[in-house]
Design a protein around this motif. Structure first.
Motif, PDB file in Angstrom:
ATOM      1  N   LEU A  90       3.239  -5.710  -1.119  1.00 26.23           N
ATOM      2  CA  LEU A  90       3.484  -6.997  -0.889  1.00 26.23           C
ATOM      3  C   LEU A  90       3.351  -8.124  -2.008  1.00 26.23           C
ATOM      4  O   LEU A  90       2.516  -7.961  -2.632  1.00 26.23           O
ATOM      5  CB  LEU A  90       2.743  -7.676   0.423  1.00 26.23           C
TER       6      LEU A  90
ATOM      7  N   LYS B 214      -4.577   3.636  -1.380  1.00 28.23           N
ATOM      8  CA  LYS B 214      -5.791   3.422  -0.829  1.00 28.23           C
ATOM      9  C   LYS B 214      -6.644   4.614  -0.431  1.00 28.23           C
ATOM     10  O   LYS B 214      -5.847   5.428   0.516  1.00 28.23           O
ATOM     11  CB  LYS B 214      -5.901   2.349   0.266  1.00 28.23           C
TER      12      LYS B 214
ATOM     13  N   VAL C 215      -8.963   0.848  -3.926  1.00 29.48           N
ATOM     14  CA  VAL C 215      -7.510   0.137  -3.568  1.00 29.48           C
ATOM     15  C   VAL C 215      -7.074  -0.051  -5.178  1.00 29.48           C
ATOM     16  O   VAL C 215      -7.614  -0.453  -6.103  1.00 29.48           O
ATOM     17  CB  VAL C 215      -7.472  -1.084  -3.103  1.00 29.48           C
TER      18      VAL C 215
ATOM     19  N   GLU D 299      -2.622 -14.712  -1.648  1.00 29.23           N
ATOM     20  CA  GLU D 299      -3.642 -14.335  -0.619  1.00 29.23           C
ATOM     21  C   GLU D 299      -4.593 -15.337  -0.177  1.00 29.23           C
ATOM     22  O   GLU D 299      -4.721 -16.157  -0.695  1.00 29.23           O
ATOM     23  CB  GLU D 299      -4.342 -13.359  -1.396  1.00 29.23           C
TER      24      GLU D 299
ATOM     25  N   MET E  47      -1.720 -11.795   3.000  1.00 30.99           N
ATOM     26  CA  MET E  47      -0.724 -11.896   1.966  1.00 30.99           C
ATOM     27  C   MET E  47       0.183 -12.708   2.853  1.00 30.99           C
ATOM     28  O   MET E  47       0.644 -12.602   3.672  1.00 30.99           O
ATOM     29  CB  MET E  47      -0.093 -10.633   1.416  1.00 30.99           C
TER      30      MET E  47
ATOM     31  N   MET F 145      -3.567  -0.299  -7.294  1.00 25.21           N
ATOM     32  CA  MET F 145      -2.084  -1.019  -7.282  1.00 25.21           C
ATOM     33  C   MET F 145      -1.202  -0.106  -8.425  1.00 25.21           C
ATOM     34  O   MET F 145      -1.631   0.063  -9.740  1.00 25.21           O
ATOM     35  CB  MET F 145      -2.241  -2.289  -7.745  1.00 25.21           C
TER      36      MET F 145
ATOM     37  N   LYS G  58      -9.472   2.391   6.774  1.00 25.50           N
ATOM     38  CA  LYS G  58      -8.434   1.643   6.580  1.00 25.50           C
ATOM     39  C   LYS G  58      -7.011   2.208   7.426  1.00 25.50           C
ATOM     40  O   LYS G  58      -6.237   1.434   7.990  1.00 25.50           O
ATOM     41  CB  LYS G  58      -7.864   1.792   5.048  1.00 25.50           C
TER      42      LYS G  58
ATOM     43  N   VAL H 190       0.994   0.658  -3.157  1.00 27.50           N
ATOM     44  CA  VAL H 190      -0.687   0.523  -3.301  1.00 27.50           C
ATOM     45  C   VAL H 190      -1.299   1.665  -2.625  1.00 27.50           C
ATOM     46  O   VAL H 190      -0.829   2.044  -1.649  1.00 27.50           O
ATOM     47  CB  VAL H 190      -0.909  -0.679  -2.582  1.00 27.50           C
TER      48      VAL H 190
ATOM     49  N   LEU I  74      -3.602  -7.873   5.307  1.00 29.00           N
ATOM     50  CA  LEU I  74      -3.854  -6.700   4.098  1.00 29.00           C
ATOM     51  C   LEU I  74      -5.026  -6.018   4.530  1.00 29.00           C
ATOM     52  O   LEU I  74      -5.311  -4.525   4.464  1.00 29.00           O
ATOM     53  CB  LEU I  74      -4.136  -7.430   2.632  1.00 29.00           C
ATOM     54  N   GLU I  75      -6.009  -6.617   5.099  1.00 27.22           N
ATOM     55  CA  GLU I  75      -7.250  -5.776   5.352  1.00 27.22           C
ATOM     56  C   GLU I  75      -8.162  -6.562   6.244  1.00 27.22           C
ATOM     57  O   GLU I  75      -7.952  -7.907   6.601  1.00 27.22           O
ATOM     58  CB  GLU I  75      -8.231  -5.572   4.379  1.00 27.22           C
TER      59      GLU I  75
ATOM     60  N   GLU J 211       0.934   2.255   0.469  1.00 28.87           N
ATOM     61  CA  GLU J 211       1.392   1.192   1.191  1.00 28.87           C
ATOM     62  C   GLU J 211       2.215   0.393   0.489  1.00 28.87           C
ATOM     63  O   GLU J 211       2.422   0.508  -0.807  1.00 28.87           O
ATOM     64  CB  GLU J 211       0.103   0.199   1.529  1.00 28.87           C
ATOM     65  N   GLN J 212       3.397  -0.159   1.216  1.00 27.45           N
ATOM     66  CA  GLN J 212       4.340  -1.206   0.444  1.00 27.45           C
ATOM     67  C   GLN J 212       3.440  -2.266  -0.192  1.00 27.45           C
ATOM     68  O   GLN J 212       2.600  -2.709   0.168  1.00 27.45           O
ATOM     69  CB  GLN J 212       5.176  -1.500   1.766  1.00 27.45           C
TER      70      GLN J 212
ATOM     71  N   LYS K 133     -11.403 -12.339  -7.216  1.00 25.61           N
ATOM     72  CA  LYS K 133     -11.852 -10.971  -7.143  1.00 25.61           C
ATOM     73  C   LYS K 133     -11.946 -10.363  -8.836  1.00 25.61           C
ATOM     74  O   LYS K 133     -12.932  -9.735  -9.093  1.00 25.61           O
ATOM     75  CB  LYS K 133     -11.037 -10.055  -6.687  1.00 25.61           C
TER      76      LYS K 133
HETATM   77  P1  AMP Z   1      -7.880  -4.464   0.591  1.00 24.49           P
HETATM   78  O1  AMP Z   1      -9.420  -4.236   0.360  1.00 24.49           O
HETATM   79  O2  AMP Z   1      -7.092  -3.548   1.447  1.00 24.49           O
HETATM   80  O3  AMP Z   1      -7.754  -5.835   0.953  1.00 24.49           O
HETATM   81  O4  AMP Z   1      -7.394  -4.471  -1.113  1.00 24.49           O
HETATM   82  C1  AMP Z   1      -7.864  -4.967  -1.959  1.00 24.49           C
HETATM   83  C2  AMP Z   1      -6.841  -6.131  -2.692  1.00 24.49           C
HETATM   84  O5  AMP Z   1      -5.791  -5.273  -2.970  1.00 24.49           O
HETATM   85  C3  AMP Z   1      -6.248  -7.176  -1.816  1.00 24.49           C
HETATM   86  O6  AMP Z   1      -7.103  -8.296  -1.965  1.00 24.49           O
HETATM   87  C4  AMP Z   1      -4.896  -7.428  -2.642  1.00 24.49           C
HETATM   88  O7  AMP Z   1      -5.096  -8.351  -3.737  1.00 24.49           O
HETATM   89  C5  AMP Z   1      -4.663  -6.020  -3.042  1.00 24.49           C
HETATM   90  N1  AMP Z   1      -3.644  -5.306  -1.960  1.00 24.49           N
HETATM   91  C6  AMP Z   1      -4.141  -4.455  -0.916  1.00 24.49           C
HETATM   92  N2  AMP Z   1      -2.967  -4.013  -0.401  1.00 24.49           N
HETATM   93  C7  AMP Z   1      -1.879  -4.549  -0.776  1.00 24.49           C
HETATM   94  C8  AMP Z   1      -0.471  -4.605  -0.371  1.00 24.49           C
HETATM   95  N3  AMP Z   1      -0.033  -3.966   0.384  1.00 24.49           N
HETATM   96  N4  AMP Z   1       0.149  -5.181  -1.163  1.00 24.49           N
HETATM   97  C9  AMP Z   1      -0.215  -6.051  -2.275  1.00 24.49           C
HETATM   98  N5  AMP Z   1      -1.473  -6.190  -2.754  1.00 24.49           N
HETATM   99  C10 AMP Z   1      -2.418  -5.507  -1.871  1.00 24.49           C
END
Ligand code: AMP
Ligand code: GLY
Length: 433
Positions: free
Chosen positions: A190, A145, A155, A194, A275, A157, A103, A143, A284-285, A187-188, A216
């Motif tokens: 957001l 990670k 991840v 999605e 997002m 929250m 990441k 967030v 986000l990813e 991470e900030q 999910k």
């Molecule tokens: P990721 O594997 O990085 O996509 O994170 C898994 C899930 O976490 C995402 O599908 C979002 O629901 C949530 N998520 C990840 N990063 C953020 C972010 N910066 N702000 C809000 N939700 C996030």
């Protein structure tokens, strides 16, 4: 043509189902597989991390190309290995797969090439990370990670600083996610909706697929534990024309430019998790492969021969093919084992599979196998994926849920609200259903 597919889940069944429709394909092999895959492909008993044996198989059986489903072999460099043996393979190189596997690599890439994403900080030192958190306001949402493949679980929250400190300790001190905890990202947080946009990428050109949305959490109303995905739909209405235009004209060209500048060979699928906040997309990813269960709604909408797309991707001529999609909607619902995503029993007999016609729904197999008595039984957490296609999301939802009661296995469970978010979004925008 002879094709080898690597992986054995619902995603790989959908890939094989689509490849089998190609008039060019004469034989499909599947490295591992399940009871559904076994109907369309010959199952080869080679582990997906045994690159040497897989490559030997491809050479001996004159395989025209190999299609990689899951992320782990990609992150471990299967594409580089096959290429070094002059074997054709669909998927990004090891360096390309780092966009998913690390990441922090992905965040640095996005920052360097102006891809919009949440603000972030990376730490490899526990005390420095703790100092950073201690300076934040008490009620800061964040967030946290772990920096590696953690099967979608790395991840956390955090609603406030205290929770972020707990997450830091879990990840870096207790190593809840193993070596993925050697590096941590803050991470900030957001806000917004999605959506997942999957893109065919050949390293120079790209072609965007219909946007999808996963579900999910295990429970209705997005409650309970995270899973691999309990259902999906496509196209996702949150991905408006305007949003797709931004992705096509700004975000994807920035990503392609980054791949070229960094000399990253990328011939496969780039899955971008967005997002959308007030119409503005933030990445986000990245995933370096098809999503599961997004594939089970995307590929049934694909009109073009998947083999043609694979060939154009490998030859870096994606600009020469006009990829066509059905003007319809697809919804899929995952039927899971009792207890999933925690402990569950296996070897439970499944009934009713033969009572569903492909006009009603497509049944993709995930965790299934044939037992010694020839019966199809459960062999995983996500067992089956029921995909229905119709003119719009609402009628596709109704179609999928009408079929599900025909299929039975003890302790089967599934979400009852797949697609409801799309309907809510549509009614809020006052769009026709
Ligand atoms: P990721 O594997 O990085 O996509 O994170 C898994 C899930 O976490 C995402 O599908 C979002 O629901 C949530 N998520 C990840 N990063 C953020 C972010 N910066 N702000 C809000 N939700 C996030
Ligand atoms: N459904 C989420 C993923 O495949 O990563």
């Amino acid at each position: 043509m002879k094709v080898l597919v690597i992986g054995n889940g619902g995603r790989e069944h959908a890939i094989i189902w689509k490849l089998a429709q190609s008039p060019k394909v004469t034989k499909i092999y599947s490295a591992l597989g399940n009871a559904g895959i076994a109907k369309q492909a010959e199952i080869v008993n080679i582990k997906i991390d045994d690159f040497q044996t897989l490559a030997n198989f491809a050479i001996e059986n004159k395989i025209d190309f190999t299609f990689v489903g899951p992320e782990i072999p990609l992150a471990d460099g299967i594409v580089d290995f096959f290429n070094s043996k002059n074997l054709k393979i669909f998927g990004p190189s090891k360096k390309g797969a780092m966009l998913e596997a690390s990441k922090s690599f992905a965040k640095d890439f996005m920052q360097k090439y102006n891809v919009p994403t949440a603000a972030y900080n990376v730490f490899t030192d526990f005390n420095k990370a703790l100092d950073f958190l201690n300076k934040l306001p008490e009620d800061e949402k964040l967030v946290v990670k772990a920096d590696g493949l953690a099967a979608g679980k790395g991840v956390i929250m955090c609603q406030n600083r205290q929770q972020a400190i707990r997450a830091l300790k879990d990840i870096m001190q207790d190593k809840t996610f193993g070596s993925a905890g050697n590096k941590i990202i803050f991470e900030q947080w957001l806000q917004g909706q999605e959506t997942s946009v999957l893109v065919f990428v050949d390293g120079k050109h790209f072609s965007i697929m219909p946007a999808a949305q996963d579900h999910k959490r295990v429970g209705d109303g997005d409650t309970g534990l995270n899973t691999g995905g309990m259902g999906a739909y496509a196209p996702a209405p949150v991905a408006t024309e305007e949003l797709l235009k931004q992705i096509k004209e700004q975000i994807m060209p920035a990503i392609i430019n980054g791949l070229q500048k960094e000399k990253i060979e990328y011939k496969g699928i780039l899955y971008i998790g967005f997002m959308v906040d007030n119409g503005k997309p933030y990445v986000l990813e990245f995933n370096c492969r098809f999503g599961d269960p997004e594939t089970q709604v995307i590929l049934p909408l694909l009109k073009t021969d998947l083999v043609d797309i694979v060939e154009h991707t490998i030859n870096q001529t994606l600009d020469e093919i006009d990829i066509k999609w059905e003007n319809k909607a697809a919804v899929c619902v995952v039927l899971a084992s009792g207890g999933y995503p925690e402990n569950y029993e296996k070897n439970i007999e499944i009934s009713g599979l033969d009572t569903v016609t492909e006009d009603e729904a497509i049944i993709f197999h995930a965790g299934t196998k044939k037992n010694e008595n020839g019966k199809i039984v459960t062999s995983g957490g996500r067992v089956l994926v029921v995909t229905a296609i119709s003119d719009d999301i609402k009628s596709a939802i109704d179609k999928a849920y009408k079929v599900i009661p025909k299929i039975k296995f003890d302790k089967m469970h599934y979400r009852k609200d797949i697609g409801q978010r799309a309907l809510k979004w549509i009614s809020k925008q006052k769009l026709p259903l």
